[in-house]
Enzyme design. Sequence first.
Site, PDB file in Angstrom:
ATOM      1  N   SER A   1     -69.652  92.707  24.331  1.00  0.00           N
ATOM      2  CA  SER A   1     -69.744  93.533  23.136  1.00  0.00           C
ATOM      3  C   SER A   1     -69.119  94.888  23.422  1.00  0.00           C
ATOM      4  CB  SER A   1     -71.201  93.700  22.724  1.00  0.00           C
ATOM      5  OG  SER A   1     -71.849  94.500  23.681  1.00  0.00           O
TER       6      SER A   1
ATOM      7  N   LYS B   1     -69.324  99.529  34.415  1.00  0.00           N
ATOM      8  CA  LYS B   1     -70.184 100.716  34.438  1.00  0.00           C
ATOM      9  C   LYS B   1     -70.957 100.794  35.757  1.00  0.00           C
ATOM     10  CE  LYS B   1     -70.536 100.644  29.424  1.00  0.00           C
ATOM     11  NZ  LYS B   1     -71.328 100.948  28.232  1.00  0.00           N
TER      12      LYS B   1
ATOM     13  N   ASP C   1     -70.442 102.661  38.043  1.00  0.00           N
ATOM     14  CA  ASP C   1     -70.655 104.072  38.389  1.00  0.00           C
ATOM     15  C   ASP C   1     -72.018 104.563  37.889  1.00  0.00           C
ATOM     16  OD1 ASP C   1     -69.391 103.542  35.880  1.00  0.00           O
ATOM     17  OD2 ASP C   1     -69.038 105.696  35.597  1.00  0.00           O
TER      18      ASP C   1
ATOM     19  N   LEU D   1     -64.059  30.759 -15.163  1.00  0.00           N
ATOM     20  CA  LEU D   1     -63.171  29.918 -15.957  1.00  0.00           C
ATOM     21  C   LEU D   1     -61.733  30.420 -15.933  1.00  0.00           C
ATOM     22  CD1 LEU D   1     -65.500  29.515 -19.077  1.00  0.00           C
ATOM     23  CD2 LEU D   1     -64.892  27.696 -17.443  1.00  0.00           C
TER      24      LEU D   1
ATOM     25  N   SER E   1     -62.757  27.335  -8.808  1.00  0.00           N
ATOM     26  CA  SER E   1     -63.815  26.732  -7.969  1.00  0.00           C
ATOM     27  C   SER E   1     -65.066  26.380  -8.766  1.00  0.00           C
ATOM     28  CB  SER E   1     -64.142  27.633  -6.764  1.00  0.00           C
ATOM     29  OG  SER E   1     -64.169  28.998  -7.094  1.00  0.00           O
TER      30      SER E   1
END
Lengths: 641, 305
Positions: free
Chosen positions: A38, A172, A174, A474, A547
């Site tokens: 961040s 950081k 330091d 049919l 069929s």
Amino acid sequence: MSAIATQSALSATAESALETWLAEQTGKSLLRFLTCGSVDDGKSTLIGRLLYDSQLILDDQLASLRKESRNRHVGDEGIDFSLLVDGLAAEREQGITIDVAYRFFSTDKRKFIVADTPGHEQYTRNMATGASNADLAIVLIDARKGVLTQTRRHSFILSLIGVKHVVLAINKIDLVGYSADTFATIEAEYRAFARDLGFETLVAIPVSALRGDNMLTPSPQMPWYTGPQLVPYLETIEVATDRTQKPLRFPVQWVNRPNLDFRGFSGTVASGTVKVGDDLLVAASRKPAKVARIVTMAGDIDEAIAGEAVTITLDREVDISRGDVLAHPGEVPEFSNQFQARLVWMNEEQAMPGRSYLLKLGSQVVPASITGLKFRTNVNTLEQSVAKTLEMNEVGTVTIATDKPIAFDSYGTNALTGSFILIDRISNATLGAGVIEFGLRRAQNLSYQSFDVNRKVRADLKGQTAQIVWFTGLSGSGKSTVANLVEKRLTADGRHAYILDGDNVRHGLNKDLGFTDADRVENVRRVAEVARLMADAGLIVLVSFISPFANERRLAREVAGDIRFTEVFVNTPLEVCEARDPKGLYAKARRGEISNFTGISSPYEAPQTPDVTLHGGLHDPVYMADELYARIFDFGASYSI
Amino acid sequence: MSQSSRRTLSHLHALESESIEIFREVAASFERPVMMYSIGKDSSVLLHLARKAFFPSRVPFPVLHIDTKWKFREMIAFRDRMAREHDLDLLVHTNPDGLAAGINPFDHGSAVHTDVMKTQALRQALNAGKYDAAIGGARRDEEKSRAKERIFSHRNAQHAWDPKNQRPELWRIFNTRLAPGESMRVFPISNWTELDVWTYIYAEGIPIPDLYFARKRPVVERSGTLIMVDDERFRFNPGETAREEMIRFRTLGCYPLSGGIRSDAADLPSIIMEMQASRTSEREGRLIDSDSVGSMEKKKQEGYF
């Protein structure tokens, strides 16, 4: 850094010195990295420091920076480095909260492209985007705070996207009195956490971006630290050498046809090396060919390595188009229509299993859907939980089915052929990005000898379930009209269907048969057998036959065995059929010119328990086709993993 | 770039390959692409990359130059030579309304002139050609606001850039899909820096207009900016006369709006050395930006590159 080179080059007036310097410039390698952390961790200061140290801050910018830096926390140079990269306030006003900024700097040894991913709400999306093209990541930690939830989240996303090289910049330092103990504690904690994240290299460096400690040269404040400094480390770490060692993947991006005598395949070598004379296979069709030439504008070359954009010609005519992937025999990518992947969702509209999206992988674009959401991973805790959908910035493990098979690798073995995006089919927005874990058709990865070719495999290749749909009714009831409409729709959806009806069977296979009861039985038997064979080949078979006898229809169902069989009774009243009489057959039958005509001079045994009944006297054919389609071709439902 | 036995590509070679891939993606994905050609060094690199991307085919889309009628004469000659040598399908468009109204940088200032003769003209040409992809030579290092620009930058039907409607770009997968009327601006050299452009021009021997090299040129100095007197339309202020100075240009545009710099760099290596040593940003010589702060951002939203 570059200032030193510039001065020495300028002082050397000889042309050769200029040439040498320019040769160095053109020969530099490129490192793409991203920074995670961040604003509080000093990310902007770190990037600003890198830009400043590489002399990329120009006089006019520097003057205004010094002015702006008054009343701010500054280092010895009197500059707040974060001002060099910040612009976020203005961007927020404009509504740009979701973005990755790219910054550029170079040293004598390398050129760097930094993906800077600001923004908290959209962090997952931004980081995934920035990481996707990064070879390395700098994870920043504030030495006063140590490893935070955010540190873990960033590291998880790096791992997900497959960033293999990490620098843990403990910044950081330091402000904690250059404490070796603090550094060691943080490093140990992070290493323990990162053990399972798959990083190949992990180096922790104590730095102060503001003061320049351990940025370029060893810090006199930290004699206890014997590791590398940040910039020299970035200049020398080897990150990208392995791509040429992997199996060849050459995705064809564009077919190059300047005239009838030249047909080349243009693309960028995604991995591996391709040489003139190499045997290649097309991943989808498995068609073989040899590399005839590797063409570039500067002249033909003998070999092309990962990362090079070239044009390949082959020694023979092979049907190849954009989206095809060329590989060496024995090292082909997976070719399948299902895989498991990890998916980062990037859109406000949530991910919906079952919905059709467009999937783009390399230059392949196919319709696809999420068929299963196994679990969602909480990026903060790394806990996995059951989920029905994915919201923006969530990460899920999913199974994906594509409408037709595509060539891919697992992301772990090849990032460029193992990554994809999902696109909304209406808004065209990029909804999510995924990395493939593995293909779900494991059988297809095996060698030809052990490859068990069966109906399911054949049907899967076509992206469908093989089945028989048997229309009875049919003459003139509308069987063939509906069957034709269904076939059209299936074909339009990319399915493979075929209609068996009197026209194409009676004229050939069954031309020896008449219309006696015995011949009708044999007619249906043969058709049932052909339907079974075609379904076994993976097709969707639509049988459109009068069929008339229940027994033969039962026989047809039995012949089908375990193939899905749907009996569709097109129940249209005789009067309606006779009134339509599309072929004038009823008229002939009434005049006695045709004997044994079903409904007139031969019985029709109406099905007692058909799977689907269509009322041809009530509805038009399109309605019936839609109805039928919805009932039996609901692919989402019938498609099981 | 030359073939080598190294197993990694140099950064220029990597950038070149990336750009070529982008060009091919445009040709394969769009119905009617067009390449913006502004004749400058970035356009020269763009053209060179386009030729490489499609070789041995010719560049498979037209090349569009927006002619404000105030370009350096040498630029126009150079443009026509390139079109001839590389068999380009060159389109030149000038805003006919602006021409009829006599818009010029002297009477109307840089803002009006640029808006009418460049931004509006570009929009006219893109509308007339119904182009769905316009390739440009913008780089991310040019300016802060461009650091976040996509390589494939989506524009709505009014050619405007909607920051909220930009698509994330991961790996090298570009979402090229458009709704009817929408278009894409594509920036193949997004990841190049100015130094990359110059070293590539050097390494590849790419021709660029002579205006980039220091020569004796007739100039007048106005508030510290050296303006070249390129033709008889130049408006001298009272008492002002042209004088010969050794100058070169870092960016090329309309000659009354392009500031030259004093320089002795008469060849490519000298330019690169001088540029490396110079401590002012590239756009300083471009008068367009000096009218208002943040003007590049505004122009981008209006459809300027």
